[in-house]
Design a protein around this motif. Sequence first.
Motif, PDB file in Angstrom:
ATOM      1  N   GLU A  49      80.222   4.579  50.211  1.00  0.00           N
ATOM      2  CA  GLU A  49      81.006   5.134  49.103  1.00  0.00           C
ATOM      3  C   GLU A  49      81.046   4.076  48.009  1.00  0.00           C
ATOM      4  O   GLU A  49      81.194   2.890  48.295  1.00  0.00           O
ATOM      5  N   GLU A  50      80.883   4.515  46.779  1.00  0.00           N
ATOM      6  CA  GLU A  50      80.994   3.579  45.669  1.00  0.00           C
ATOM      7  C   GLU A  50      82.420   3.046  45.641  1.00  0.00           C
ATOM      8  O   GLU A  50      83.374   3.780  45.853  1.00  0.00           O
TER       9      GLU A  50
ATOM     10  N   GLU B 281      71.545  -6.922  53.506  1.00  0.00           N
ATOM     11  CA  GLU B 281      70.516  -6.335  52.654  1.00  0.00           C
ATOM     12  C   GLU B 281      69.141  -6.714  53.188  1.00  0.00           C
ATOM     13  O   GLU B 281      68.930  -7.836  53.625  1.00  0.00           O
TER      14      GLU B 281
ATOM     15  N   LYS C 290      63.412  -3.272  50.384  1.00  0.00           N
ATOM     16  CA  LYS C 290      63.180  -1.819  50.460  1.00  0.00           C
ATOM     17  C   LYS C 290      62.001  -1.472  51.363  1.00  0.00           C
ATOM     18  O   LYS C 290      62.033  -0.471  52.067  1.00  0.00           O
TER      19      LYS C 290
ATOM     20  N   THR D 260      62.964  -1.081  55.240  1.00  0.00           N
ATOM     21  CA  THR D 260      64.058  -0.229  55.710  1.00  0.00           C
ATOM     22  C   THR D 260      63.695   0.607  56.933  1.00  0.00           C
ATOM     23  O   THR D 260      64.575   0.969  57.710  1.00  0.00           O
TER      24      THR D 260
ATOM     25  N   SER E  43      74.394   4.521  53.805  1.00  0.00           N
ATOM     26  CA  SER E  43      74.812   4.724  52.423  1.00  0.00           C
ATOM     27  C   SER E  43      76.326   4.537  52.424  1.00  0.00           C
ATOM     28  O   SER E  43      77.003   4.842  53.416  1.00  0.00           O
TER      29      SER E  43
ATOM     30  N   ASN F  18      62.370   7.488  51.819  1.00  0.00           N
ATOM     31  CA  ASN F  18      63.611   7.853  51.122  1.00  0.00           C
ATOM     32  C   ASN F  18      64.868   7.303  51.795  1.00  0.00           C
ATOM     33  O   ASN F  18      65.841   8.021  52.000  1.00  0.00           O
TER      34      ASN F  18
ATOM     35  N   LYS G  10      79.172   6.474  54.103  1.00  0.00           N
ATOM     36  CA  LYS G  10      78.958   7.909  53.876  1.00  0.00           C
ATOM     37  C   LYS G  10      77.996   8.462  54.911  1.00  0.00           C
ATOM     38  O   LYS G  10      78.165   9.570  55.388  1.00  0.00           O
ATOM     39  N   ASP G  11      76.944   7.701  55.218  1.00  0.00           N
ATOM     40  CA  ASP G  11      75.916   8.187  56.130  1.00  0.00           C
ATOM     41  C   ASP G  11      75.205   7.000  56.769  1.00  0.00           C
ATOM     42  O   ASP G  11      75.294   5.869  56.278  1.00  0.00           O
TER      43      ASP G  11
ATOM     44  N   PRO H 118      68.392   5.780  52.160  1.00  0.00           N
ATOM     45  CA  PRO H 118      69.512   5.949  51.234  1.00  0.00           C
ATOM     46  C   PRO H 118      69.949   4.655  50.535  1.00  0.00           C
ATOM     47  O   PRO H 118      70.675   4.706  49.547  1.00  0.00           O
ATOM     48  N   SER H 119      69.519   3.508  51.036  1.00  0.00           N
ATOM     49  CA  SER H 119      69.857   2.213  50.429  1.00  0.00           C
ATOM     50  C   SER H 119      68.979   1.161  51.091  1.00  0.00           C
ATOM     51  O   SER H 119      68.089   1.487  51.871  1.00  0.00           O
ATOM     52  N   ASN H 120      69.275  -0.091  50.792  1.00  0.00           N
ATOM     53  CA  ASN H 120      68.616  -1.184  51.512  1.00  0.00           C
ATOM     54  C   ASN H 120      69.643  -1.963  52.345  1.00  0.00           C
ATOM     55  O   ASN H 120      69.423  -3.113  52.682  1.00  0.00           O
TER      56      ASN H 120
END
Length: 169
Positions: A69-70, A54, A57, A60, A67, A90, A81-82, A92-94
Amino acid sequence: NGLGDAILHAEHLIKDEAFAIILADDLIINNPSCINQLIAAYEDNQSSVIGLNEVPKNETEKYGIVSIEESSSTSNAFLLKDIIEKPKNNAPSNLAVVGRYILSSKIFKYLRNLEPSVGNEVQLTDAIRLMLKDEKVMGYMYEGIKFDCGSKHGYVNAIRHLAEEIFDE
């Protein structure tokens, strides 16, 4: 011409084997090592595995970001996923890619046809993104302490940490 290009030059040595990539600018300290954790995840999932951690933000744009999958899994492995190299906005996550990978030799099929992108370099991240369309790739939240030795601040922190370990013995 970028990490992807450098890896492509080793294709004739790797042939059809899975292989590890260890980038020297990330120093990760733990036992078992980060790469050993990824090898175990590769063996458990029989798919390529990328080390993750992690990041704040606001940082990034410095990393490849994924990103996932949950999952209700309690393990440290997640289905990707990506993946995108150094998103300007934007993200997709951190969850950032660290310099540790176990990749299937199938990655070469994707690297061969890539054009330079971010930084005008052939990006491994772009090849992994293409590979995600055809097969599963896992992200693994490794356990350990990471130092970004690609920056002066990170390099000094790594030296300080290692010196303290030596002098505390």
